[in-house]
Design an enzyme around this catalytic site. Structure first.
Site, short mmCIF file in Angstrom:
data_model
loop_
_atom_site.label_atom_id
_atom_site.label_comp_id
_atom_site.label_asym_id
_atom_site.label_seq_id
_atom_site.Cartn_x
_atom_site.Cartn_y
_atom_site.Cartn_z
N HIS A 178 34.20 67.31 68.82
CA HIS A 178 35.44 67.37 68.04
C HIS A 178 36.07 68.74 68.22
O HIS A 178 35.37 69.76 68.15
CB HIS A 178 35.12 67.11 66.56
CG HIS A 178 36.35 67.10 65.70
ND1 HIS A 178 37.25 66.08 65.72
CD2 HIS A 178 36.80 68.00 64.79
CE1 HIS A 178 38.23 66.34 64.86
NE2 HIS A 178 37.98 67.51 64.29
N SER A 222 33.05 71.45 68.04
CA SER A 222 31.76 71.12 67.42
C SER A 222 31.21 69.85 68.03
O SER A 222 31.97 68.90 68.30
CB SER A 222 31.93 70.90 65.91
OG SER A 222 32.58 71.97 65.27
N ASN A 273 29.32 63.03 69.11
CA ASN A 273 30.75 63.16 69.38
C ASN A 273 31.08 64.64 69.50
O ASN A 273 30.41 65.49 68.90
CB ASN A 273 31.56 62.56 68.22
CG ASN A 273 33.06 62.63 68.49
OD1 ASN A 273 33.52 62.34 69.60
ND2 ASN A 273 33.83 63.02 67.48
#
Length: 316
Positions: free
Chosen positions: A110, A137, A108
């Site tokens: 972020h 990140s 993911n």
């Protein structure tokens, strides 16, 4: 080398998905996008993906239990042949079952410098805190929100007069740069010598009284003040491969292993019949098997007293 197959999950415009998709068009990119799926059939990113020839799937999550909806998405990912999942603005909390099914294979991105500012409103939180920098990140997805191991980050300076929107726009540029590079590194990590050595080291040093030194220019593992039971080989004598060398019980065992899978097992140069090489750079290493071979090799050199202690421990 076959490209890794990635499924991307989106909820809206899919700008990070687009960054991954266009990066994948370069011949040197180690991954390809095999599916773009959304929990909103009206997500704009679906139109873009379809126009670029990427298969798409959409299904509304409304009125469905989380695990039930996740099973539908999971089935589509697997039918498309996805080996990894990239979340790209996917605004859904994932069920524990879904996360477990893609353990260590789902990333993911972020919009904060984790572990700072998990969840929503990250840009305003950075401004309110008076931070000099914000950023983004990429992390491995775990069952805890925005809490998995961070793989890479990019800092973005906060300028005088920044608003949450102006800061978000610059961070989005950083996201587009960071995500594709990190995903490329992630899907090829099982062929990267540093990552492979770390996996071997963890297993070798878990054995009783094991230590690590350098011998013949290679990291090697032995019993403290004793004999060596494993070597990590990277392009040894120009062979161009990455492998672990372990002891065998007899030349017959070496020959049996090589005959069983000659692409994986080989007779290492200058080590004789008592050792076998196991290639680690094929991308499909069975790490339970490597752990077992290291343990057997350790037993070949362990003192009798230490073997006895190990046998007692194995009974419990």
């Amino acid at each position: 080398m076959a490209k890794a197959k990635v499924g991307v999950l989106i909820s809206g415009r899919g700008s990070n998905m687009a960054a991954l998709l266009y990066a994948a068009k370069h011949p040197s990119c180690p991954y390809e996008i095999v599916l773009v799926a959304a929990n909103d059939p009206q997500a704009a990113g679906l139109t873009l993906a379809a126009a670029e020839g990427v298969p798409t799937f959409a299904h509304s999550h409304r009125g469905m239990k989380r695990a039930e909806f996740d099973r539908i998405i999971d089935a589509q990912l697997r039918a498309a042949g996805a080996e990894y999942v990239a979340l790209a603005g996917y605004m859904r909390l994932l069920s524990p079952e879904f996360v477990a099914g893609w353990e260590n294979r789902m990333l993911n991105i972020h919009p904060s410098l984790l572990p700072k500012y998990k969840g929503l409103d990250t840009h305003q939180k950075a401004l309110d805190a008076g931070d000099s920098h914000a950023g983004c990140s990429v992390h491995v997805v775990t069952s805890e929100l925005d809490d998995g191991p961070v793989l890479a980050q990019t800092e973005v300076a906060i300028l005088p007069g920044d608003t949450a929107d102006s800061l978000a726009a610059r961070i989005l540029i950083a996201e587009h740069q960071l995500y594709s590079r990190t995903l490329a590194d992630f899907v090829t990590r099982e062929r990267q010598p540093e990552w492979l050595l770390a996996r071997v080291r963890d297993r070798a040093l878990a054995l009783p009284q094991a230590d690590e030194v350098t011998s013949h220019g290679m990291p090697c593992f032995g019993i403290e003040k004793g004999k060596k039971f494993a070597y990590f080989s990277q392009d040894h004598h120009g062979d161009g491969i990455v492998s672990v060398l372990v002891k065998t019980t007899a030349p017959e065992e070496q020959a049996m292993l090589i005959d069983s899978d000659p692409d994986r097992y080989y007779r290492p140069a200058y080590f004789g019949d008592g050792w076998v090489g196991i290639r680690l750079d094929l991308g499909d290493t069975d790490w339970d098997q490597i752990e077992d071979r290291l343990r057997k090799s350790w037993r070949e050199v362990a003192p009798r007293k230490l073997l006895g202690l190990m046998d007692v421990a194995d009974e419990f």
